[in-house]
Write a protein that holds these residues in place. Sequence first.
Motif, mmCIF file in Angstrom:
data_model
loop_
_atom_site.group_PDB
_atom_site.id
_atom_site.type_symbol
_atom_site.label_atom_id
_atom_site.label_comp_id
_atom_site.label_asym_id
_atom_site.label_seq_id
_atom_site.Cartn_x
_atom_site.Cartn_y
_atom_site.Cartn_z
ATOM 1 N N GLY A 36 1.209 -1.279 0.175
ATOM 2 C CA GLY A 36 -0.023 0.418 0.210
ATOM 3 C C GLY A 36 0.486 1.740 0.108
ATOM 4 O O GLY A 36 0.651 2.273 -0.820
ATOM 5 N N CYS A 37 2.154 1.316 0.931
ATOM 6 C CA CYS A 37 2.539 2.447 0.864
ATOM 7 C C CYS A 37 2.980 2.697 -0.317
ATOM 8 O O CYS A 37 3.358 3.887 -0.937
ATOM 9 C CB CYS A 37 3.664 2.906 2.000
ATOM 10 N N LEU A 38 3.876 1.783 -0.604
ATOM 11 C CA LEU A 38 4.927 1.718 -1.823
ATOM 12 C C LEU A 38 3.838 2.092 -3.615
ATOM 13 O O LEU A 38 3.771 3.342 -3.738
ATOM 14 C CB LEU A 38 5.329 0.504 -2.663
ATOM 15 N N ALA A 39 2.828 1.724 -3.544
ATOM 16 C CA ALA A 39 1.980 2.111 -4.547
ATOM 17 C C ALA A 39 1.500 3.825 -4.543
ATOM 18 O O ALA A 39 0.529 4.151 -5.426
ATOM 19 C CB ALA A 39 0.411 1.256 -4.243
ATOM 20 N N ALA A 40 1.176 3.682 -3.105
ATOM 21 C CA ALA A 40 1.025 5.586 -2.637
ATOM 22 C C ALA A 40 1.780 6.182 -3.341
ATOM 23 O O ALA A 40 1.247 7.400 -3.805
ATOM 24 C CB ALA A 40 0.493 5.350 -1.423
ATOM 25 N N VAL A 41 2.908 5.645 -2.822
ATOM 26 C CA VAL A 41 4.131 6.553 -3.169
ATOM 27 C C VAL A 41 4.210 6.717 -5.113
ATOM 28 O O VAL A 41 4.737 7.583 -5.353
ATOM 29 C CB VAL A 41 5.390 6.003 -2.163
ATOM 30 N N GLY A 42 3.600 5.776 -5.372
ATOM 31 C CA GLY A 42 3.716 5.756 -7.057
ATOM 32 C C GLY A 42 3.149 6.356 -7.656
ATOM 33 O O GLY A 42 3.002 7.165 -8.394
ATOM 34 N N ALA A 48 3.437 13.359 -10.418
ATOM 35 C CA ALA A 48 4.033 14.394 -9.873
ATOM 36 C C ALA A 48 3.900 15.435 -8.693
ATOM 37 O O ALA A 48 3.994 16.818 -9.006
ATOM 38 C CB ALA A 48 4.127 15.250 -11.221
ATOM 39 N N ILE A 49 3.140 14.853 -7.336
ATOM 40 C CA ILE A 49 3.221 15.448 -6.097
ATOM 41 C C ILE A 49 4.795 15.473 -5.894
ATOM 42 O O ILE A 49 4.676 15.834 -4.436
ATOM 43 C CB ILE A 49 1.648 15.211 -5.320
ATOM 44 N N PHE A 50 4.962 14.122 -5.795
ATOM 45 C CA PHE A 50 6.167 13.708 -4.880
ATOM 46 C C PHE A 50 7.088 12.980 -6.373
ATOM 47 O O PHE A 50 7.159 12.549 -6.803
ATOM 48 C CB PHE A 50 6.179 12.715 -3.930
ATOM 49 N N THR A 51 8.186 14.381 -6.287
ATOM 50 C CA THR A 51 8.496 14.186 -7.240
ATOM 51 C C THR A 51 10.660 14.069 -7.262
ATOM 52 O O THR A 51 11.483 14.374 -8.307
ATOM 53 C CB THR A 51 9.661 15.391 -8.536
ATOM 54 N N VAL A 52 10.953 13.874 -6.614
ATOM 55 C CA VAL A 52 12.290 12.754 -5.724
ATOM 56 C C VAL A 52 12.250 11.593 -6.896
ATOM 57 O O VAL A 52 12.417 10.670 -6.496
ATOM 58 C CB VAL A 52 12.272 12.188 -4.098
ATOM 59 N N LEU A 95 5.588 -0.684 -9.662
ATOM 60 C CA LEU A 95 4.568 1.466 -9.698
ATOM 61 C C LEU A 95 5.407 2.359 -9.261
ATOM 62 O O LEU A 95 5.021 3.258 -9.985
ATOM 63 C CB LEU A 95 3.845 0.564 -8.696
ATOM 64 N N LEU A 96 6.725 1.715 -8.987
ATOM 65 C CA LEU A 96 7.394 3.548 -8.230
ATOM 66 C C LEU A 96 8.128 3.734 -9.090
ATOM 67 O O LEU A 96 8.795 5.035 -9.676
ATOM 68 C CB LEU A 96 8.486 3.014 -7.064
ATOM 69 N N GLU A 97 8.956 2.589 -10.421
ATOM 70 C CA GLU A 97 9.794 3.485 -11.640
ATOM 71 C C GLU A 97 8.903 3.983 -12.347
ATOM 72 O O GLU A 97 7.626 4.059 -12.545
ATOM 73 C CB GLU A 97 9.991 1.804 -12.680
ATOM 74 N N GLN A 98 9.853 5.334 -13.030
ATOM 75 C CA GLN A 98 9.036 5.589 -14.306
ATOM 76 C C GLN A 98 9.119 5.345 -15.491
ATOM 77 O O GLN A 98 9.803 4.472 -16.682
ATOM 78 C CB GLN A 98 10.751 6.627 -14.810
ATOM 79 N N LYS A 99 7.965 4.625 -15.582
ATOM 80 C CA LYS A 99 7.338 3.626 -16.954
ATOM 81 C C LYS A 99 7.510 3.876 -17.622
ATOM 82 O O LYS A 99 7.172 4.563 -18.498
ATOM 83 C CB LYS A 99 5.642 3.690 -15.994
#
Length: 180
Positions: A36-42, A48-52, A95-99
């Motif tokens: 859930g955390c990984l999907a939410a960060v992804g 483009a809300i979290f752009t690290v 899901l975290l990756e630039q797809k």
Amino acid sequence: MARIETLLKITTYLCALLGFGSVLRHLGTYYAAVFGCLAAVGLLRDRAIFTVPVPRWVLNVASVLVLVPSVYRMEPENLVEPVLEGLLLLLGIKLLEQKQVRDYMQIYLICIFLLVGSSLISWHSSFALFSLALFALSTLSLILLTFFSHDPNLLLTRQVLARLGTQALLVCAVSIPASA
């Protein structure tokens, strides 16, 4: 008008949600929470809300490290659950990756593996619902992915999107009986 990339991301996260839902009752709360955390960060990264920026090699190393405990926990009596937990965490990392096109394909494949793995643990009536929904949604996603690979900035009207959805459902309606 909707951007093809936005539609593709929506259908991809819905496929991931279906894959997660199919194995949720077989997993521990730790794995569900981490996914859930990984999907939410992804999702935040895709919006483009979290752009690290996270380099791809870091995510690849994390993927290998996620698989080590899953492989270590495998036993002849308990083979499927560790594999499903590892696959779920791999899905979260993907899901975290630039797809790119290959990343979308890998996400859909992991979702299908999760669905198949859940059927190995228990044959539940919800499997039919999850499989039909995932089959229809992944078919639509693959059609969208085809357009995306040719023009990532393509804009679709509601009429074109409705026609694509109808075609995806038609493909599902024909291919399921034909495969039987």
